[in-house]
Design a protein around this motif. Sequence first.
Motif, short mmCIF file in Angstrom:
data_model
loop_
_atom_site.label_atom_id
_atom_site.label_comp_id
_atom_site.label_asym_id
_atom_site.label_seq_id
_atom_site.Cartn_x
_atom_site.Cartn_y
_atom_site.Cartn_z
N SER A 1 0.89 -1.17 0.07
CA SER A 1 0.04 -0.01 -0.02
C SER A 1 0.88 1.20 0.05
CB SER A 1 -0.79 -0.13 1.22
OG SER A 1 -0.27 0.07 2.46
N VAL A 2 1.96 1.09 0.48
CA VAL A 2 2.91 2.32 0.42
C VAL A 2 3.33 2.62 -0.89
CG1 VAL A 2 5.21 3.20 1.32
CG2 VAL A 2 3.79 2.38 2.88
N PHE A 3 3.90 1.56 -1.55
CA PHE A 3 4.09 1.97 -3.18
C PHE A 3 3.04 2.45 -3.61
CE2 PHE A 3 7.87 -0.86 -2.11
CZ PHE A 3 8.80 -0.14 -3.02
N ILE A 4 2.07 1.94 -3.51
CA ILE A 4 0.80 2.42 -4.35
C ILE A 4 0.48 3.99 -4.07
CG2 ILE A 4 -1.77 2.44 -4.55
CD1 ILE A 4 -1.43 -0.80 -4.40
N SER A 5 0.44 4.45 -2.73
CA SER A 5 0.27 5.81 -2.36
C SER A 5 1.17 6.56 -2.78
CB SER A 5 -0.01 5.81 -0.75
OG SER A 5 0.05 6.85 -0.23
N VAL A 6 2.50 6.21 -2.75
CA VAL A 6 3.63 7.28 -3.11
C VAL A 6 3.70 7.53 -4.54
CG1 VAL A 6 6.05 7.29 -3.63
CG2 VAL A 6 5.18 6.40 -1.18
N PHE A 7 3.01 6.47 -5.31
CA PHE A 7 3.22 6.69 -6.72
C PHE A 7 2.06 7.22 -7.46
CE2 PHE A 7 7.16 4.16 -6.52
CZ PHE A 7 7.85 4.97 -7.41
N LYS A 8 0.94 7.19 -6.55
CA LYS A 8 -0.41 7.97 -6.75
C LYS A 8 0.08 9.35 -7.12
CE LYS A 8 -4.42 5.42 -5.42
NZ LYS A 8 -5.54 5.28 -4.57
N GLN A 9 0.89 9.89 -6.15
CA GLN A 9 1.16 11.33 -6.26
C GLN A 9 2.19 11.63 -7.39
OE1 GLN A 9 2.06 12.35 -2.31
NE2 GLN A 9 0.56 10.76 -1.33
N SER A 10 2.78 10.60 -8.05
CA SER A 10 4.01 10.86 -8.72
C SER A 10 3.63 11.55 -10.08
CB SER A 10 4.56 9.71 -9.14
OG SER A 10 4.07 8.90 -9.82
N GLY A 11 2.38 11.37 -10.82
CA GLY A 11 2.17 11.68 -12.17
C GLY A 11 2.93 11.08 -13.28
N LEU A 12 3.91 10.18 -12.91
CA LEU A 12 4.64 9.68 -13.96
C LEU A 12 4.30 8.02 -14.08
CD1 LEU A 12 7.98 10.95 -12.30
CD2 LEU A 12 6.70 11.68 -14.41
N VAL A 13 3.83 7.36 -13.00
CA VAL A 13 3.66 6.30 -13.17
C VAL A 13 1.94 5.80 -13.64
CG1 VAL A 13 3.66 3.92 -12.09
CG2 VAL A 13 5.50 5.28 -11.91
N CYS A 14 1.84 5.30 -14.61
CA CYS A 14 0.29 4.85 -14.85
C CYS A 14 -0.08 3.54 -14.11
CB CYS A 14 0.38 4.73 -16.34
SG CYS A 14 -1.29 4.10 -17.16
N ARG A 15 0.89 2.62 -14.15
CA ARG A 15 0.64 1.42 -13.49
C ARG A 15 1.75 0.58 -12.71
NH1 ARG A 15 0.90 -1.78 -19.37
NH2 ARG A 15 3.07 -0.96 -18.90
N LEU A 16 1.42 -0.01 -11.53
CA LEU A 16 2.04 -0.63 -10.70
C LEU A 16 1.68 -2.18 -10.79
CD1 LEU A 16 1.01 2.04 -8.97
CD2 LEU A 16 3.04 1.47 -7.83
N ALA A 17 2.74 -2.95 -10.81
CA ALA A 17 2.66 -4.15 -10.90
C ALA A 17 3.40 -5.18 -9.67
CB ALA A 17 2.85 -5.25 -12.21
N SER A 18 2.64 -5.83 -8.82
CA SER A 18 3.40 -6.31 -7.61
C SER A 18 3.00 -7.97 -7.43
CB SER A 18 2.78 -5.88 -6.53
OG SER A 18 3.00 -6.19 -5.07
N GLU A 19 3.93 -8.50 -6.82
CA GLU A 19 3.56 -10.17 -6.62
C GLU A 19 2.45 -10.04 -5.70
OE1 GLU A 19 5.85 -12.18 -3.21
OE2 GLU A 19 7.61 -11.34 -4.52
N GLU A 20 2.18 -9.06 -5.25
CA GLU A 20 0.93 -9.17 -4.06
C GLU A 20 -0.24 -9.09 -4.56
OE1 GLU A 20 1.35 -10.24 -0.98
OE2 GLU A 20 3.68 -10.62 -1.35
#
Length: 358
Positions: free
Chosen positions: A95-114
């Motif tokens: 959830s930390v990675f998702i929260s941090v990159f929601k605010q980045s404006g650069l990343v459209c997708r996140l893929a995690s083993e979870e």
Amino acid sequence: MVIASVGSNFSDAIDQGYYLDRDCTTLSRHVLQQLHSFSPDAQDISALMNRIGLAGKLIARRLSQAGLVDDALGFTGVVNVQGESVQKMDVYANSVFISVFKQSGLVCRLASEEMENPFYIPENCPIGRYTLLYDPLDGSSNLDTNLNVGSIFAIRQQEGNDEDGAATDLLQNGHKQIGAGYILYGPSTMLVYSIGTGVHSFILDPSLGEFILAKENISIPQHGPIYSVNEGNFWQWDESIRDYIRYVHRHEGYTARYSGALVGDVHRILYQGGVFLYPGTVKKPEGKLRLLYESAPMAFLMEQAGGRASTGTQEILDVVPEKLHQRTPLIIGSKEDVALVESFIQDRKRREQEGGLE
């Protein structure tokens, strides 16, 4: 007299580096230096690495307090897409990675083993050109006994618009990674990364809240004394891997080190040389480690440091996945040591083809 004495001591202290160690190069500044540019693309990569660093700081803080925070440790009772029990800290780190990159404006997708499917950030997708693939907390089973854990990450550039949400552009070999690395949560928090210009390590200075450059252009020895493998699986392996283990048992100069956390074990080998193995078994020849989230990022890093990473029969960076959560065997480390393991695999296959084995 006192003033002169204080001034003299102050100058001596500065000369000895007590007040300013090295040049305090931060992570974001270092990325720009590596790219020799302040172009928009270079600033994007710098910003992405800065966000990864922020995720690492937040996870490190939580880990340092985990034993004191109610309901922070232990299992959730949930099984992830890999069929593995999920730790509460796995969920938090993801959830930390998702929260941090929601605010980045650069990343459209996140893929995690979870997560079974990629997590899309619609507000970023019109301009977000990057995808982050990551293992939010590698070795999380170590947490309840206060042993080291880590996070693994890889950055890829999005190809196409991914209109059907299938993320098929991610099913390409590891050479498509534009950056990779890991964060090691141990006595100090370390971030090690490469964007194709060597491998560089940083240590988190809690007083500054910054990752400060520790070592540039890390180079793994061509051969090392360490072999790192879970020998509890000995009788589940193919005979070729058992042959290699018998070899190191019978020859001087080898030392076994295994922590149960890929990040910690590979970090040791990166600095000291040797080989880490997580082979497949007779029943599960595909192995355990995930190609896109663990093996390929580590392979990218290791090759940049002058090492190698192999499945035993193919370079890890050449493997083209057929699915997002594909697993692969992993043999990674010093060139000579990886080649030695491969030689046992090749020799076994040759003898099987010649009919020399029962």
